[in-house]
Design an enzyme around this catalytic site. Structure first.
Site, PDB file in Angstrom:
ATOM      1  N   HIS A  86      -4.232   2.272   8.026  1.00 38.04           N
ATOM      2  CA  HIS A  86      -3.145   1.858   8.801  1.00 38.04           C
ATOM      3  C   HIS A  86      -2.343   3.135   8.987  1.00 38.04           C
ATOM      4  CE1 HIS A  86      -3.535  -2.218   6.389  1.00 38.04           C
ATOM      5  NE2 HIS A  86      -4.148  -2.166   7.843  1.00 38.04           N
ATOM      6  N   GLU A 140       0.836  -1.287  -0.078  1.00 36.63           N
ATOM      7  CA  GLU A 140       0.074  -0.029  -0.022  1.00 36.63           C
ATOM      8  C   GLU A 140       0.753   1.149  -0.170  1.00 36.63           C
ATOM      9  OE1 GLU A 140      -1.773  -0.919   3.659  1.00 36.63           O
ATOM     10  OE2 GLU A 140      -0.515   0.221   4.843  1.00 36.63           O
TER      11      GLU A 140
END
Lengths: 378, 289
Positions: free
Chosen positions: B247, B209
């Site tokens: 996150h 990511e």
């Protein structure tokens, strides 16, 4: 949480670290409390404010008042200036850099120092990495004096005892307050002491429960000073501590995982749609959190279609369905909702949605295409 | 073979009487995981789904051989519980809790290193070797036994990709989530190394990511140490700079944090780039697997 400079400096002073004498200025009339000459520093939570004109030394009253007005009217790197720290100028003979932080490569606390203080340390790290001295600290053992004396030697510090005492205090604050970064730059050596002229402190939000009083005091100060315009959805997401990022489009998005959330946004974009937001509920989401999260995302009037992207691992689809159905029953809303549901307990969740007249897709691509098409048709 | 866990792994579930622990323990056991014991302080002597419960890990290890622990202990108590596991000599611990303070994680990871133990996580869904053992919270119907190794920062993304592969008849050897928090134990590189050495894994899917430099490190590792093909998917192409995308580390701060720069890095060392999860089956088939 990133502390504003005046909060960080105050924290250091409370723990016995020398800092310049200073006054917080929150409106031009506070200038009466300031003795001249002074250094006016804009309180914005970003680095590099000096270069952006956020630090100004003023000598006389007239100049002070015009600079104060000018600063209060300005926006520094996206942050409207709502407070200034006015500090007495300090005679400096040398400027150092010191920091104690969690090094995420090594999974260890790291003590860092440099004789190149006062300037952008990332530049120093890039161009002359040998000028930064590093000492990893074993978290099971903690910082011992020898490591600090070794830094003092490398920096050619004369008053080693004062330096050791200061670094010990930094280590104690770092440890006691669950900081993830404590940086003093510059650390000034004056004629008779070591003084913190600017400080950056990051506290670990995950440890807020261990420092509730301190966190709520720091937060309410920051909230009071933060006058950025916030949408209703942003305000609500802050209050409910939901990870919400506005993106300006018209397709609202809620996911139960960060990875699939980002994938959903990418797919919306590739299908020609425009996401209104990113919003992830986290692995511990239940029906209550699902319902509250829908309230946040649908508080944005620009949202024309909502896609809920669920792939249950830890999150249970029966609980998610319960939250969605509750929201729909409690609210008189007309925004079409497209649900992608699969994974843990989806066999129970999908019939609950159908019974409430909602449809769920098992396949993410189909759900995304449906949502993008609906947004176009409206 | 698979990596880290297989059909012989004997598992202890820590926090087995909580909502999540009890629910997930049952699913894991039904899947075939050999759960030999559970631990919850104050609940010793009882049974959950037929699994004996102990007050202390040291009591459980006197009665049972334990190869691995999965902990469902909430974040606030996770450090104590993790140190308890590591002290008892158990060498593999999966920490599922999200939100453990960083200082606590540092101590757990350092203590694990001292004890020669491996910690997966925290904030991880755990891992699954389909058909053999599930030590985690994966929706297991999305996975099937096979020869693709998956390593992922995000749990949900690994489920998504597992689901797409399984639908296309492509099975997996082991699926590992390294954890979504800012710091974690078992590294992506260590998992890549294990897949490289595992005779049952023929190709690896790396799921990344935006934010940080994890995929740049992976690229450097692939170049130096890997011969097996690697397919990479990086999500967050549309993420704006400076925003946290779920996150802790998923924030684009510099150029190296963008999806584009990560893709360039990975392409340079010969990794195959997937534009979306849907492309991955085709890319795997092209490699003749």
């Amino acid at each position: 949480m990133r502390l504003l400079e005046f909060q960080a400096i105050r924290l250091l002073a409370e723990k016995g670290i020398f800092v310049p004498k200073g006054v917080l200025v929150t409106s031009p009339k506070d200038l009466q409390k300031v003795s001249l000459p002074t250094v006016l520093k804009a309180q914005v939570p970003v680095g590099g404010r000096g270069k952006a004109g956020g630090i100004r030394r003023v000598e006389q009253a007239e100049e002070a008042s015009s600079v104060v007005n000018e600063l209060f009217d300005s926006t520094i790197m996206g942050h409207p200036v709502q407070a200034l720290l006015a500090e007495d100028p300090v005679e400096v003979s040398r400027e150092l850099y010191v920091a104690y932080l969690i090094d995420k490569q090594a999974n260890m606390p790291l003590l860092m120092a440099s004789s190149a203080g006062g300037i952008d340390i990332e530049e120093v790290a890039k161009k002359t990495p040998e000028r930064i001295i590093k000492k990893y600290i074993d978290p099971v053992v903690g910082a011992q004096d020898y490591a600090i004396r070794s830094l003092a030697k490398a920096l050619e510090i004369e008053d080693v005892r004062a330096f050791v005492s200061l670094i010990r205090k930094i280590c104690t604050i770092f440890q006691e307050l669950d900081a993830t970064l404590l940086e003093i730059n510059p650390l000034a050596i004056t004629s008779n002491e070591l003084m913190a002229l600017d400080a950056k402190i990051l506290l670990d939000d995950k440890a807020a429960y261990r420092h509730q009083e301190l966190f709520s005091e720091l937060e309410s100060e920051q909230k009071y000073l933060d006058r950025r315009h916030k949408s209703r959805a942003e305000e609500l997401s802050e209050k409910r501590q939901i990870n919400y990022v506005p993106l300006g489009g018209n397709i609202g998005m809620i996911a139960d995982g960060a990875g699939t959330g980002m994938l959903t946004l990418d797919m919306i974009h590739d299908a020609g749609g425009k996401p209104a937001n990113f919003c992830e509920m986290g692995g511990m989401a239940n029906a209550e959190i699902m319902q509250r999260t829908m309230e946040v995302v649908l508080a944005d009037d620009l949202v024309k279609v909502l896609i809920i992207s669920l792939i249950g691992g830890l999150t249970r689809m029966d609980e998610m369905a319960e939250g969605i159905v509750r929201y729909v029953k409690d609210n008189d809303q007309s925004v079409p909702i497209v649900i992608r549901m699969c994974g843990t307990n989806a066999d129970a969740g999908i019939p609950m949605l159908r019974e409430a007249g909602l449809d769920a897709y098992e396949d993410l691509a189909t759900a995304v295409q449906t949502a993008v098409q609906q947004a176009k048709d409206l | 073979m698979a990596i880290l866990i297989d059909e012989n792994t004997r598992v202890l579930v820590q926090g087995i009487t909580g909502n999540v622990g009890s629910f997930q323990a049952q699913i894991m056991r039904d899947y075939g995981t050999k759960i030999v014991a559970g631990v919850t302080p104050g609940k010793g002597g009882r049974k959950v789904h037929g699994i004996p419960i102990y007050d202390l890990v040291e009591e459980a290890v006197q009665e049972h051989q334990v190869d691995a622990v999965i902990s469902f202990v909430p974040a606030r108590f996770a450090k104590d519980a993790a140190i308890e596991v590591l002290s008892s000599g158990i060498r593999f611990l999966v920490l599922t809790a999200e939100g453990i303070p960083d200082h606590d994680v540092l101590i757990v990871l350092r203590y694990a290193a001292i004890k020669g133990a491996t910690v997966l996580g925290p904030d991880t869904p755990g891992l699954i070797s389909p058909g053999k053992c599930k030590l985690g919270v994966h929706p297991h119907t999305m996975f099937m036994e096979g020869r693709v190794g998956i390593v992922s920062k995000s749990g949900s993304l690994s489920y998504e990709v597992g689901r797409v592969l399984t639908k296309n008849g492509i099975g997996q050897s082991t699926v590992v989530g390294i954890g979504g928090g800012p710091i974690w134990g078992l590294s992506q590189e260590a998992v890549l190394q294990m897949f490289e050495e595992d005779p049952e894994t023929e190709i690896i899917v790396l799921l990344g990511e935006v934010g940080g430099k994890l995929e740049h490190d992976a690229a450097a590792f692939i170049e130096e140490h890997m011969n097996k093909p690697v397919i990479a998917l990086i999500v967050g192409h549309t993420a704006p700079k400076g925003a946290q995308m779920g996150h802790a580390g998923a924030i684009i701060e510099g150029e190296e944090g963008t999806a584009a720069s990560k893709i360039t890095s990975l392409e340079r060392v010969g990794a195959i780039i997937a534009k979306s999860s849907l492309d991955i089956p085709e890319l795997i088939k092209k490699k003749g697997i």
